[in-house]
Design a protein around this motif. Structure first.
Motif, short mmCIF file in Angstrom:
data_model
loop_
_atom_site.label_atom_id
_atom_site.label_comp_id
_atom_site.label_asym_id
_atom_site.label_seq_id
_atom_site.Cartn_x
_atom_site.Cartn_y
_atom_site.Cartn_z
N LEU A 1 0.81 -1.21 0.00
CA LEU A 1 0.00 0.00 0.00
C LEU A 1 0.85 1.28 0.00
O LEU A 1 0.47 2.28 -0.59
CB LEU A 1 -0.94 -0.01 1.21
CG LEU A 1 -2.03 1.05 1.28
CD1 LEU A 1 -2.93 1.01 0.05
CD2 LEU A 1 -2.86 0.87 2.54
N TYR A 2 1.99 1.26 0.65
CA TYR A 2 2.81 2.46 0.84
C TYR A 2 4.10 2.39 0.02
O TYR A 2 4.81 1.39 0.08
CB TYR A 2 3.18 2.62 2.32
CG TYR A 2 1.98 2.74 3.23
CD1 TYR A 2 1.42 3.98 3.51
CD2 TYR A 2 1.40 1.61 3.79
CE1 TYR A 2 0.31 4.09 4.34
CE2 TYR A 2 0.29 1.71 4.62
CZ TYR A 2 -0.25 2.96 4.89
OH TYR A 2 -1.35 3.06 5.70
N GLN A 3 4.39 3.48 -0.67
CA GLN A 3 5.63 3.56 -1.43
C GLN A 3 6.31 4.90 -1.16
O GLN A 3 5.62 5.92 -1.01
CB GLN A 3 5.38 3.41 -2.92
CG GLN A 3 4.90 2.03 -3.30
CD GLN A 3 4.86 1.85 -4.79
OE1 GLN A 3 5.75 2.29 -5.51
NE2 GLN A 3 3.82 1.20 -5.28
N VAL A 4 7.63 4.89 -1.14
CA VAL A 4 8.40 6.09 -0.85
C VAL A 4 9.30 6.42 -2.03
O VAL A 4 10.00 5.55 -2.56
CB VAL A 4 9.27 5.90 0.42
CG1 VAL A 4 10.23 7.06 0.61
CG2 VAL A 4 8.39 5.72 1.64
N TYR A 5 9.28 7.69 -2.41
CA TYR A 5 10.16 8.23 -3.44
C TYR A 5 10.86 9.42 -2.80
O TYR A 5 10.21 10.43 -2.48
CB TYR A 5 9.36 8.64 -4.68
CG TYR A 5 8.64 7.45 -5.28
CD1 TYR A 5 9.26 6.63 -6.21
CD2 TYR A 5 7.36 7.12 -4.85
CE1 TYR A 5 8.61 5.51 -6.73
CE2 TYR A 5 6.70 6.00 -5.35
CZ TYR A 5 7.34 5.21 -6.29
OH TYR A 5 6.70 4.11 -6.78
N PHE A 6 12.15 9.28 -2.59
CA PHE A 6 12.91 10.27 -1.81
C PHE A 6 13.86 11.04 -2.71
O PHE A 6 14.50 10.47 -3.59
CB PHE A 6 13.68 9.56 -0.69
CG PHE A 6 14.19 10.47 0.37
CD1 PHE A 6 13.35 10.89 1.39
CD2 PHE A 6 15.49 10.93 0.35
CE1 PHE A 6 13.81 11.75 2.39
CE2 PHE A 6 15.96 11.78 1.34
CZ PHE A 6 15.13 12.19 2.36
N ASN A 7 13.97 12.35 -2.47
CA ASN A 7 14.85 13.24 -3.23
C ASN A 7 14.53 13.24 -4.73
O ASN A 7 15.43 13.18 -5.57
CB ASN A 7 16.33 12.92 -3.00
CG ASN A 7 16.84 13.58 -1.73
OD1 ASN A 7 16.20 14.46 -1.16
ND2 ASN A 7 17.99 13.14 -1.28
N CYS A 8 13.26 13.33 -5.03
CA CYS A 8 12.82 13.36 -6.43
C CYS A 8 13.11 14.73 -7.04
O CYS A 8 12.85 15.75 -6.41
CB CYS A 8 11.32 13.06 -6.52
SG CYS A 8 10.92 11.39 -6.04
N GLU A 9 13.60 14.70 -8.25
CA GLU A 9 13.93 15.94 -8.98
C GLU A 9 12.74 16.37 -9.82
O GLU A 9 12.77 16.32 -11.04
CB GLU A 9 15.16 15.70 -9.87
CG GLU A 9 16.43 15.39 -9.13
CD GLU A 9 17.07 16.63 -8.50
OE1 GLU A 9 16.66 17.76 -8.84
OE2 GLU A 9 17.98 16.46 -7.68
N LEU A 10 11.68 16.80 -9.16
CA LEU A 10 10.49 17.28 -9.86
C LEU A 10 10.39 18.78 -9.63
O LEU A 10 10.61 19.25 -8.51
CB LEU A 10 9.25 16.56 -9.34
CG LEU A 10 9.28 15.03 -9.47
CD1 LEU A 10 8.14 14.40 -8.69
CD2 LEU A 10 9.22 14.63 -10.93
N LYS A 11 10.06 19.52 -10.67
CA LYS A 11 10.14 20.98 -10.58
C LYS A 11 8.81 21.71 -10.71
O LYS A 11 8.73 22.90 -10.41
CB LYS A 11 11.12 21.50 -11.63
CG LYS A 11 12.51 20.90 -11.44
CD LYS A 11 13.55 21.57 -12.26
CE LYS A 11 14.93 21.01 -12.14
NZ LYS A 11 15.32 20.39 -10.91
N THR A 12 7.75 20.99 -11.15
CA THR A 12 6.45 21.63 -11.36
C THR A 12 5.33 20.70 -10.95
O THR A 12 5.53 19.48 -10.83
CB THR A 12 6.24 21.99 -12.85
OG1 THR A 12 6.21 20.77 -13.60
CG2 THR A 12 7.33 22.91 -13.39
N LYS A 13 4.15 21.27 -10.80
CA LYS A 13 2.95 20.46 -10.53
C LYS A 13 2.74 19.46 -11.66
O LYS A 13 2.44 18.29 -11.43
CB LYS A 13 1.73 21.37 -10.37
CG LYS A 13 0.43 20.61 -10.29
CD LYS A 13 -0.76 21.48 -9.95
CE LYS A 13 -1.06 22.50 -10.99
NZ LYS A 13 -2.32 23.23 -10.72
N GLU A 14 2.91 19.93 -12.91
CA GLU A 14 2.74 19.06 -14.07
C GLU A 14 3.73 17.89 -14.03
O GLU A 14 3.38 16.76 -14.36
CB GLU A 14 2.91 19.86 -15.37
CG GLU A 14 1.84 20.91 -15.61
CD GLU A 14 1.97 22.16 -14.72
OE1 GLU A 14 0.95 22.83 -14.53
OE2 GLU A 14 3.07 22.44 -14.21
#
Length: 149
Positions: free
Chosen positions: A6-19
């Motif tokens: 059920l739970y997943q972790v994504y750490f230090n993601c390089e995402l810059k916008t809502k899109e």
């Protein structure tokens, strides 16, 4: 990284916008189906139009229910750098806790999701997640809270 199904972790993601975040979420849940990806992005955008999903300073709670989802999931997405402008009034987003509810989900999973969402009212918990600089510490905070459920 999956804590459990059920739970997943994504750490230090390089995402810059809502899109970028919405696209990332759709990639996670619909790896190989472009139409499903577009539908998930559409649903996330439609949810945003209903009202802000900001639940605390720097923390967003995007959530959808869809028959496009193969399974219900909670994604913890800790960003490497804050998103400076989420929308015209929401700034400096550092953490996203995404609730994805499969249509016609079992009562058991719905109960677990409901119990989990109550933990998000704990401001200290959210601050500990926001201030976790290491993935291991971040996961430990999540697991500690899940044990309390």
């Amino acid at each position: 990284m999956e804590i459990n199904s059920l739970y997943q972790v994504y750490f230090n993601c390089e995402l810059k916008t809502k899109e970028g975040v919405h696209s990332f979420i759709s990639e996670i849940v619909c790896q190989d189906n472009p139409l499903q990806k577009e539908e998930v992005i559409h649903l996330l955008n439609e949810r945003e139009k209903v009202g802000s999903t900001l639940i605390a300073e720097h923390v967003m709670l995007p959530h959808i229910e869809s028959n496009q989802l193969k399974k219900s999931q909670i994604l913890f997405i800790r960003l490497a750098n804050p998103i400076p402008l989420w929308d015209y009034q929401t700034k400096d987003i550092c953490l996203l806790i995404v609730i994805l509810l499969k249509a016609n989900e079992s009562v058991q999973i719905k109960k677990e999701l409901s119990l989990f969402t109550r933990t998000l009212a704990d401001e200290e918990y959210l601050n500990r997640l926001l201030n976790s600089c290491e993935k291991e510490h971040f996961i430990k905070e999540i697991l500690k809270k899940l044990e309390e459920l």
